[in-house]
Design an enzyme around this catalytic site. Structure first.
Site, short mmCIF file in Angstrom:
data_model
loop_
_atom_site.label_atom_id
_atom_site.label_comp_id
_atom_site.label_asym_id
_atom_site.label_seq_id
_atom_site.Cartn_x
_atom_site.Cartn_y
_atom_site.Cartn_z
N MET A 1 0.85 -1.19 0.00
CA MET A 1 0.00 0.00 0.00
C MET A 1 0.89 1.23 0.00
SD MET A 1 -3.11 -1.19 2.51
CE MET A 1 -2.08 -1.31 3.95
N GLN A 52 7.07 -5.22 -4.09
CA GLN A 52 6.04 -4.96 -5.09
C GLN A 52 6.56 -3.90 -6.05
OE1 GLN A 52 1.66 -3.19 -4.96
NE2 GLN A 52 1.77 -5.21 -4.03
N CYS A 82 -2.92 -1.13 -9.19
CA CYS A 82 -3.06 0.24 -8.71
C CYS A 82 -3.73 1.11 -9.78
CB CYS A 82 -1.71 0.81 -8.32
SG CYS A 82 -1.81 2.48 -7.62
N LYS A 121 0.11 -9.16 -8.93
CA LYS A 121 -1.09 -8.72 -8.22
C LYS A 121 -1.93 -7.92 -9.19
CE LYS A 121 -2.78 -6.46 -4.03
NZ LYS A 121 -3.76 -5.55 -4.65
N HIS A 153 -7.18 -8.69 -6.45
CA HIS A 153 -8.13 -7.80 -5.79
C HIS A 153 -9.48 -8.02 -6.47
CE1 HIS A 153 -8.96 -3.51 -4.07
NE2 HIS A 153 -10.02 -4.29 -3.98
N ASN A 193 -7.92 -10.82 -2.44
CA ASN A 193 -7.71 -9.58 -1.70
C ASN A 193 -8.96 -8.71 -1.86
OD1 ASN A 193 -6.20 -6.49 -2.48
ND2 ASN A 193 -6.29 -7.28 -0.42
N GLY A 194 -9.26 -7.93 -0.82
CA GLY A 194 -10.37 -6.99 -0.92
C GLY A 194 -11.47 -7.27 0.07
N GLY A 195 -11.66 -6.35 1.02
CA GLY A 195 -12.80 -6.44 1.93
C GLY A 195 -12.70 -7.46 3.04
N ARG A 216 -5.90 -2.93 4.39
CA ARG A 216 -6.37 -1.82 5.21
C ARG A 216 -6.83 -2.25 6.59
NH1 ARG A 216 -10.79 0.81 1.72
NH2 ARG A 216 -10.81 -1.25 0.74
#
Length: 321
Positions: A1, A52, A82, A121, A153, A193-195, A216
């Protein structure tokens, strides 16, 4: 991130889990090759750690992958997810979902020059390229170049009309598309990935895919990392308390010799350490008010810990803990 998972953050997270794979923030090939700073340095305690990498020129990507291996990284991960404008303008990140041949050329060139894994990714799609067939085509072409690991993601990215923040929240999550890609390519390692906010959610995903990436939520509530090894890796290990982590990070701050380093560079990643705990709000407030600026306290973590401990004692006196 980007701007979050720097080496100070990764050292902090590694105190809580010995087995989770940590990823650097995205670093561009231009920064590594032409930048004046050392963008690849990390602490040996961070292993296993993946770089990354952002870029699209096979020669530059290979040059950076070789350098990453020389530094001791365990993996090089190509960012194809991204969605920011500056990433798009530099021809890397999510816009490369539309150029699988370019990603494949990078993978092939990099793998020919390094022994460490080269992974990707990505998103499940971008803009109007939002069908299973589009996603499958991307995976098929890149996998054919020798990439065996994809971290996905589970949101598409709108490269027109949405900000990077909105692209993390507005496009709906589509976990089923990731599950279907795993079924279509059972020989590949597919992580999702995600949530993801809880270990129960992670375990649910692991029934369908090979790995789970959490970003996150860990940053907001970092102490959840203290349960990763036991819960997901089935490994029993000594777990540091939050207070012990503060002491370890204070020692780390005193040992960092980087030019221009200030305690806040490490402390800013620790604001959520006492999330949901007595004194958690006071901890966050104390660090924010006393860790920044020209008069920042070098022992801000110790002083912040004293504030938390006093809050605990106050709650005991009042019979609330």
């Amino acid at each position: 991130m980007l701007d979050w998972t720097d080496k100070h953050c990764r050292y902090f997270l590694r105190l809580m889990s010995k087995h989770a794979l940590l990823y650097t923030e995205m670093v561009t090939t231009g920064a590594i090759i032409y930048g004046k700073g050392d963008y690849l340095s990390f602490n040996e305690a961070e292993h296993p750690v993946a770089l990354q990498l952002g870029g699209s020129d096979p020669a530059d990507m290979t040059r950076c992958a070789v350098r990453a291996q020389e530094y001791g990284y365990d993996e090089v991960n190509i960012n194809v997810g991204c969605p920011s404008d500056r990433v798009k303008n530099g021809m890397f990140g999510a816009c490369l979902m539309a150029q699988p041949q370019t990603v494949a050329a990078c993978v092939k060139a990099m793998q020919a020059s390094v022994d460490i894994p080269v992974t990707v990714k990505c998103r499940i799609g971008i803009d109007d390229m939002d069908e299973d067939a589009d996603f499958e085509n991307f995976i098929n072409i890149v996998a054919s170049s020798g990439c065996h690991t994809f971290i996905v993601h589970a949101r598409k990215a709108w490269l027109q009309g949405l900000s990077p923040k909105e692209n993390r929240e507005v496009p709906p999550l589509n976990y089923e598309r990731v599950y279907r890609i795993k079924r279509a390519f059972p020989e590949l390692s597919i992580s999702i990935n995600g949530g993801v906010k809880t270990f129960d959610q992670a375990k649910m995903h692991l029934e369908q895919v090979d790995g789970v990436m959490v970003g996150r939520e860990v940053y907001a509530n970092p102490y959840m990392m203290a349960s990763v090894d036991k819960t997901l890796f089935n490994v029993s290990s000594t777990t540091l308390s939050r207070d012990q982590i503060v002491l370890a990070m204070q020692d780390y701050i005193t040992q960092v010799a980087d030019t221009g380093f200030r305690p806040w560079h490490a402390a800013r990643h620790m604001l959520g350490l006492y999330q949901g705990q007595p004194g958690g709000k006071m901890w966050r407030r104390y660090l924010s008010q006393n860790g920044t600026g020209k008069q920042a306290q070098p022992d801000v973590l110790i002083r912040g810990l004293e504030v938390v401990q006093q809050a605990r004692e106050d709650m005991k006196v009042r019979g609330l803990a």
